[in-house]
Structure formats: C-alpha cells, structure tokens
Enzyme design. Structure first.
Site, PDB file in Angstrom:
ATOM      1  N   GLY A  52       0.837  -1.197   0.000  1.00 54.79           N
ATOM      2  CA  GLY A  52       0.000   0.000   0.000  1.00 54.79           C
ATOM      3  C   GLY A  52       0.866   1.238   0.000  1.00 54.79           C
ATOM      4  N   CYS A  79       5.331  -6.194   1.362  1.00 56.38           N
ATOM      5  CA  CYS A  79       5.712  -4.780   1.345  1.00 56.38           C
ATOM      6  C   CYS A  79       5.115  -4.062   2.566  1.00 56.38           C
ATOM      7  CB  CYS A  79       5.310  -4.161   0.010  1.00 56.38           C
ATOM      8  SG  CYS A  79       6.054  -2.569  -0.289  1.00 56.38           S
ATOM      9  N   TYR A  80       4.110  -3.196   2.368  1.00 53.96           N
ATOM     10  CA  TYR A  80       3.492  -2.518   3.510  1.00 53.96           C
ATOM     11  C   TYR A  80       2.979  -3.545   4.521  1.00 53.96           C
ATOM     12  CZ  TYR A  80       0.233   0.388   6.174  1.00 53.96           C
ATOM     13  OH  TYR A  80      -0.426   1.033   7.188  1.00 53.96           O
ATOM     14  N   HIS A 167       7.464  -7.743  -4.349  1.00 57.21           N
ATOM     15  CA  HIS A 167       6.095  -8.029  -4.800  1.00 57.21           C
ATOM     16  C   HIS A 167       6.067  -9.304  -5.644  1.00 57.21           C
ATOM     17  CE1 HIS A 167       4.107  -4.284  -3.523  1.00 57.21           C
ATOM     18  NE2 HIS A 167       5.330  -3.796  -3.601  1.00 57.21           N
ATOM     19  N   GLU A 169       3.540 -10.735  -6.729  1.00 56.29           N
ATOM     20  CA  GLU A 169       2.342 -10.778  -7.575  1.00 56.29           C
ATOM     21  C   GLU A 169       2.539 -10.139  -8.940  1.00 56.29           C
ATOM     22  OE1 GLU A 169       2.896  -8.996  -4.928  1.00 56.29           O
ATOM     23  OE2 GLU A 169       1.988  -7.010  -5.017  1.00 56.29           O
ATOM     24  N   SER A 220     -20.438  -2.128 -24.760  1.00 52.24           N
ATOM     25  CA  SER A 220     -19.474  -1.233 -25.426  1.00 52.24           C
ATOM     26  C   SER A 220     -18.901  -1.893 -26.674  1.00 52.24           C
ATOM     27  CB  SER A 220     -18.341  -0.902 -24.470  1.00 52.24           C
ATOM     28  OG  SER A 220     -17.516  -2.040 -24.303  1.00 52.24           O
ATOM     29  N   GLY A 221     -18.928  -3.218 -26.687  1.00 53.63           N
ATOM     30  CA  GLY A 221     -18.314  -3.914 -27.815  1.00 53.63           C
ATOM     31  C   GLY A 221     -17.022  -4.587 -27.396  1.00 53.63           C
ATOM     32  N   GLY A 222     -16.542  -4.284 -26.197  1.00 61.87           N
ATOM     33  CA  GLY A 222     -15.330  -4.932 -25.698  1.00 61.87           C
ATOM     34  C   GLY A 222     -15.640  -6.338 -25.188  1.00 61.87           C
ATOM     35  N   VAL A 223     -14.589  -7.046 -24.841  1.00 62.87           N
ATOM     36  CA  VAL A 223     -14.740  -8.433 -24.393  1.00 62.87           C
ATOM     37  C   VAL A 223     -15.657  -8.505 -23.161  1.00 62.87           C
ATOM     38  CG1 VAL A 223     -13.516 -10.462 -23.505  1.00 62.87           C
ATOM     39  CG2 VAL A 223     -12.425  -9.001 -25.220  1.00 62.87           C
ATOM     40  N   ASP A 224     -15.432  -7.602 -22.199  1.00 65.17           N
ATOM     41  CA  ASP A 224     -16.157  -7.697 -20.926  1.00 65.17           C
ATOM     42  C   ASP A 224     -17.662  -7.538 -21.111  1.00 65.17           C
ATOM     43  OD1 ASP A 224     -13.581  -7.739 -19.997  1.00 65.17           O
ATOM     44  OD2 ASP A 224     -13.561  -5.613 -19.465  1.00 65.17           O
ATOM     45  N   SER A 225     -18.049  -6.486 -21.840  1.00 64.29           N
ATOM     46  CA  SER A 225     -19.490  -6.278 -21.947  1.00 64.29           C
ATOM     47  C   SER A 225     -20.127  -7.344 -22.837  1.00 64.29           C
ATOM     48  CB  SER A 225     -19.812  -4.868 -22.432  1.00 64.29           C
ATOM     49  OG  SER A 225     -19.248  -4.637 -23.689  1.00 64.29           O
ATOM     50  N   LYS A 370      -9.551  -9.960 -16.018  1.00 65.12           N
ATOM     51  CA  LYS A 370      -9.676 -10.211 -17.457  1.00 65.12           C
ATOM     52  C   LYS A 370      -9.512 -11.692 -17.808  1.00 65.12           C
ATOM     53  CE  LYS A 370     -10.109  -7.636 -21.069  1.00 65.12           C
ATOM     54  NZ  LYS A 370     -11.002  -6.503 -20.896  1.00 65.12           N
TER      55      LYS A 370
END
Ligand code: XMP
Length: 598
Positions: A52, A79-80, A167, A169, A220-225, A370
């Site tokens: 953080g 880290c933090y 980190h 990750e 929107s046309g993106g993968v997610d929507s 994603k």
C-alpha cells in the site's frame, strides 16, 4: 463454507493483483478492508496483507483491526503488509536510505524455508518501496536478502507468519507465482476454484440482485461487456435483458459492426444499436484535460442511455442498469477505500456511483479479472476469436487521441539537470517531448512527459534499461518511447488538436494498419493489447503516432512487448505511405507507465 484466502487491501494497486494470482493458482480469494471485524473473515485458511502507498507510522495509514493478528491461520505480509506485521510484533520500520523501484536480485539464505521452496538461490523480484523493516521482532529470521535490502524475506515459523519486502504478484518477479503457491501449501488449501465452479455462483448472485426487475446493459463492444451480455441472456433470458450498443464515434474501424453482427447471429436480438457520435463529440469540443475527457465521455454514455430508455418508455424503477465492469476498473478509479485515484474509468463516474447507491446498478463481472472473464466467456461458448480480442477501453479511441491547445510550458533537455550528461555517458540521443501522459509510480498517479530515444539501432534490452533509468532519475519523465522512423530530424512541433471526427478518422486508419500488421505477422494473440496513440505533435507537419504493444494478464501491471525491429520497418513504410510523420514505440513497463496514455 467455501475455503478461501483473504487479501487485506492496504490500498496498493497490487492488492487485487495478489487476489488474482492466488485465484489463478486455483484457490478462491476475497478482498477485505483491513479494518474488517474478524467475523467477516470466517472461512479464511490464510491471510495476505497487501502492499500500500502509506507508511505504517503515517497519520493517514489505513485503519487496521489488530485482532486479525490473533486469527490462527498462516499470514503473509507483502511490502506494507510485511512492515505492518513486523511493527505489530515489536519490530521497527524506517524510511530506507534509498527508495527501491525496479527489479532486484533476491538471494535465498535459507532454502529450507517452506515459503521459498523451489525458488533458485538467486532470482529477479520486483521492489517498490521507500520504508523498510530495520529491526526484526523476536522469533523472526531472515530467509532471503537483496543487495539494498537485507530483510527482503522473513519467517516466524512458530506462528506461520511470513513477510516479504518485494512483490511476488507482479510478472516482473520471476518466481513470484511459485512463492504464492508455496503459501497456499502452507495454508493447506485445496485448489478447486475455476470458472466452471463460479458459473452457478454468479448465476445465483445475479438472480438475487435482480429479483423481479429487468436489466438494461450497455454493450461497449469490448470483451467484458460482450461476456456480460451473453451471461445475462443466459441467466435472465432475452425478455428481461436489453442491450444497448452506443457508437460513440470513438470505436475502432469495423468494431461496432463485428460485435453486433455476432450477437444477432447468435439469436440475441435484444440488442439495440444507436449512433450517438454527435452527442459525444459535441461534449468534447475544446476539451484537452484527460480526466475531464474521461468524465464527459462517461457521463454522455448515461445521458444517451437515459434518452434511449425514455424513447422506449422503460420504467426506470423496473430497469436496473448493468455494465461489464471488472475488478481493475474499480480499483484504479479509487474504487476501494484505500486506493489512490489514477484514472477515472468511464464506468466509475458520479452518475454511475449514484445508481450504485440506489441499488440500481448491476455489475456481474465486478469480482473478476480479465483472464477470468475470458475463461467465463469460453465456458459460455463465445467463439475464441471474440473472447481473445484485445481489450478495448470503454471510452475507446477517446483516450488515445491526445488533445492540446498547442500551448503550455514543458520541460526540455536543457531544463533537466543531469540529463545531457546521462545521454552522453550512455552514447544515446533523444529528447523530452512537449506533451504529457498519465503514469503510475509508487501507487500514485503521475502526469509527465515522455522521453523520445532517437538512437537508430537500440535493441529491446537497451531500451528497457534506458527506460527504467530515465524514469527513475528524472522526475519530468514518466514514459520512454523509441523512434521506429521519422520523416524529419527536427524537434516535433506541438499543434492544436481536439477530439474531432477528422482526427478520430485519422487515428482509426493508423490503428487499423497496426491491427492488420499484428494479424498478418501472427502476433495478434501473442500480444495482449496494443493501443495506438495519436499525439498532438507533428514532424514536418505530419502526425506523430505511438504504438504501445504490451503483455499483461490482468492490466494491473504490464511489460512492453518486443516486436521484431525488421518487421517494424515494414510497418513504418506503410505509415509513411499513409502520411505519418513519425512512428514511436512505447518501451515503458507498467508501472511506471500506464497502458493507455490518458
Ligand atoms: P491503464 O491505462 O490504466 O489501463 O494501464 C489498464 C487497462 O484498462 C483499460 N482501460 C479502460 N477500460 N474503461 C475501460 O473499460 C476505461 O475507462 C479504461 N481506461 C483504461 C486499458 O485499455 C487497459 O487494458
């Protein structure tokens, strides 16, 4: 109760990244505020304390419930989180003599430590910190170090508490996943989390949240929507869902048509398409500030949506609004309590937050990353090509067309002390450009200038090194680009440029050339995303364009991708033939650069 690992979010962008990584290793994770009552953490088989931006001693340090420490499960501080655990147990944290940002060589001191199982004696790990633990609590022992940080990894075996300053990750940490996998072993978790098991859970959740209402989704046309639309169709049926695709005038060439054709072909006729480009472009007239552009684009989506709903006489109390927001979209907008604002995502503007408060917003993918959305898409039977399209942001090319009033004061090579010497010592040429872009450093937003490397033959390793060094040493610089080709050796000139249909057409043209270039060279799936940016700079009166190929798995961090430089020369020839002044290649990782320039 589902077995899980809890990640306490201390506000680093990395908190959700940790959760994503652990899920990818097959264990469900949940993110909680560090102030959460212990009752909220029931079912936890282990707790990870995230990094953080604060300092453990700072007044504004996130609230933390000290009772969490007494939960009898393994703990890993990053880290933090590592610093906090150490201070809680009687150690001391101090500002380090050097701030460490970048890759450090981790030397394992105790290979028998279960957290370090399978990690080689020396390996690259990502560091990003100013403070560090200086005095260890009793019971702690050092199990790995780096050159600048002796206490890089510690173990308190008796209590199964571990702390690491780096980190694991982020992708730059080569054995980071191994380390997290080791922590899962320490926690004794089963690895059974995947999208097949998630589908029934999310189905129930959607049914509960929607009740007997209906859902209006912006596609929107993106993968997610697209995935959200298909998912909601599956769960609620075509009668209770209506999709609206708004062409905002900032879509890629042919993108709107491709996606709507697919959905209709699949029998999803509950999708309306409106051309609202005029509404959007008129909102952007004369606007140059990136955040303002984002806010206006976000707000316009909602006014257009309301207008369309009113046209259809839909009852606003009966219809919830849905959008395909995913985890990173919420966090980078300052969506979690401890996160710093880096960019306002179009789906986190005030109007959306109001809907959320009223319980009228549905975000079926908001817990997913994603890679998980794609896996869910495949689970739902969406064709591979659609699921694996490059991510495309909601505001579309709107965040890739940099606007300028042609004025402003900018730093130059001459006004940057030490830069001339640095270039000379490294035998490279280049200049700070008079334009700005957004970046992220030490968990905070930056808005600074790019440095253009003009040395013709520079391999990617050299670009990477200069990019890291230039951003670390010179505050003015938050991004480095390399010149693939230019029609002129002169300093590019800053010109007036606004979000007009003509400029979007120009950007669309170059963007499309780049997409075709990737496909023709079988690079499309090897590269995660490649924004193409139209800058307001001109070389010999012609537009200067940046390509930003990146590899990433969840967009929170990214590496610039390496494309064969011979191939790039072919691309530059095409660009020149289409009237480009310069083609620049972004060689900045994220952090410190964001993927998009705005
Ligand atoms: P940055 O530029 O923040 O981008 O590194 C991370 C990822 O998010 C996408 N992006 C957006 N997606 N609405 C979206 O739906 C937005 O406002 C938005 N801004 C950035 C970006 O394309 C990248 O994949």
């Amino acid at each position: 109760m589902q077995e899980k690992i809890i990640v306490l979010d201390f506000g680093g962008q990395y908190a959700h990244l940790i959760a994503n990584r652990v899920r990818r290793l097959g264990v469900f994770t949940e993110i909680h505020a560090p102030s959460a009552p212990v009752s909220e953490l029931a079912g936890a088989k282990g707790i990870i304390y995230s990094g953080g931006p604060a300092s453990v001693y700072a007044e504004d340090a996130p609230d933390y419930n000290p009772e969490i420490l007494s939960l009898p499960v393994p703990k890993l501080g990053i880290c933090y989180g590592h610093q906090l655990l150490a201070t809680q147990l009687g150690g001391k944290v101090q500002p380090g003599t050097v701030k460490e940002y970048g890759i450090a060589d981790l030397q394992v001191k105790d290979p028998s430590c279960p957290l370090l199982k399978g990690i080689p004696a020396s390996s690259p790990m990502w560091m990003s910190h100013g403070d560090r633990v200086e005095v260890l609590p009793q019971g702690y022992r050092i199990v790995a170090s780096t050159k600048d940080c002796e206490i890089a990894a510690v173990a308190f075996d008796e209590k199964k508490i571990y702390g690491i300053q780096f980190h694991p990750e982020v992708t730059h940490s080569r054995y980071g996943m191994q380390l997290l996998d080791n922590f899962i072993d320490i926690c004794g978790c089963e690895r059974n989390w995947n999208m097949k098991s998630y589908l029934p859970l999310i189905t129930d959740k959607i049914r509960r949240e929607v009740g007997d209402r209906k859902v209006f989704l912006l596609v929107s046309g993106g993968v997610d929507s697209t995935v959200a639309f298909v998912l909601l169709n599956r769960v609620l049926g075509t009668e209770r869902e209506l999709g609206l695709h708004i062409d905002n005038g900032m879509m890629r060439l042919g993108e709107s048509k491709n996606i709507t054709d697919f959905l209709k072909r699949e029998g999803m006729n509950n999708l309306l398409v409106v051309d609202a480009s005029h509404d959007f472009l008129s909102q952007l007239e004369g606007i140059t500030a990136p955040e303002e552009k984002r806010k206006r684009i976000g707000a316009t989506f909602l006014t257009v949506k309301d207008k369309e709903m009113a046209k259809l006489h839909l009852d606003f109390n009966q219809w919830m609004t849905a959008q395909g927001t995913i985890y990173p979209d919420t966090i980078e907008s300052g969506g979690t309590k401890n996160a710093d604002l880096i960019k306002t995502h179009h789906n986190r503007v005030k109007e959306v937050m109001d809907l959320m408060e009223k319980g009228m917003l549905l975000e079926p993918l908001a817990d997913l990353y994603k890679d998980e959305v794609r896996a869910l898409g495949e689970e739902l039977g969406i064709p591979h090509d659609l699921v694996w399209r490059h991510p495309f942001p909601g505001p579309g090319l709107g965040v890739r067309l940099l606007c300028s009033d042609g004025k402003g004061t900018f730093e130059t090579n001459d006004s940057t002390p030490g830069l001339g010497e640095y270039l000379q010592a490294n035998h490279i040429q280049g200049r700070i450009l008079p334009v700005k872009s957004v970046g992220v450093q030490g968990d905070g937003r930056t808005y600074a200038q790019p440095f253009l490397l003009t040395t013709p033959s520079l391999d990617w390793k050299a670009c990477e090194r200069f990019s890291t060094e230039l951003v670390n040493r010179f505050k003015t610089i938050n991004r480095v680009i390399w010149q693939v080709g230019s029609v002129s050796d002169e300093m590019p000139v800053l010109t007036e440029q606004y979000a007009t249909a003509e400029h979007f057409d120009e950007l669309r043209k170059f963007d499309d050339i780049c997409t075709r270039f990737l496909r023709e060279n079988h690079l499309y799936e090897a590269i995660w995303q490649m924004p193409v940016v139209l800058t307001p700079l001109r070389s010999a009166g012609k537009p200067c364009i940046v390509m930003r190929p990146v590899n990433s798995s969840e967009a929170m961090t990214a590496n610039f991708a390496e494309i064969d430089q011979q191939l790039l020369q072919g691309l530059w020839q095409r660009f020149m033939a289409e009237g480009a002044g310069s083609l620049w290649y972004d060689v900045t990782h994220k952090p410190p650069g964001t993927i998009e320039w705005e």
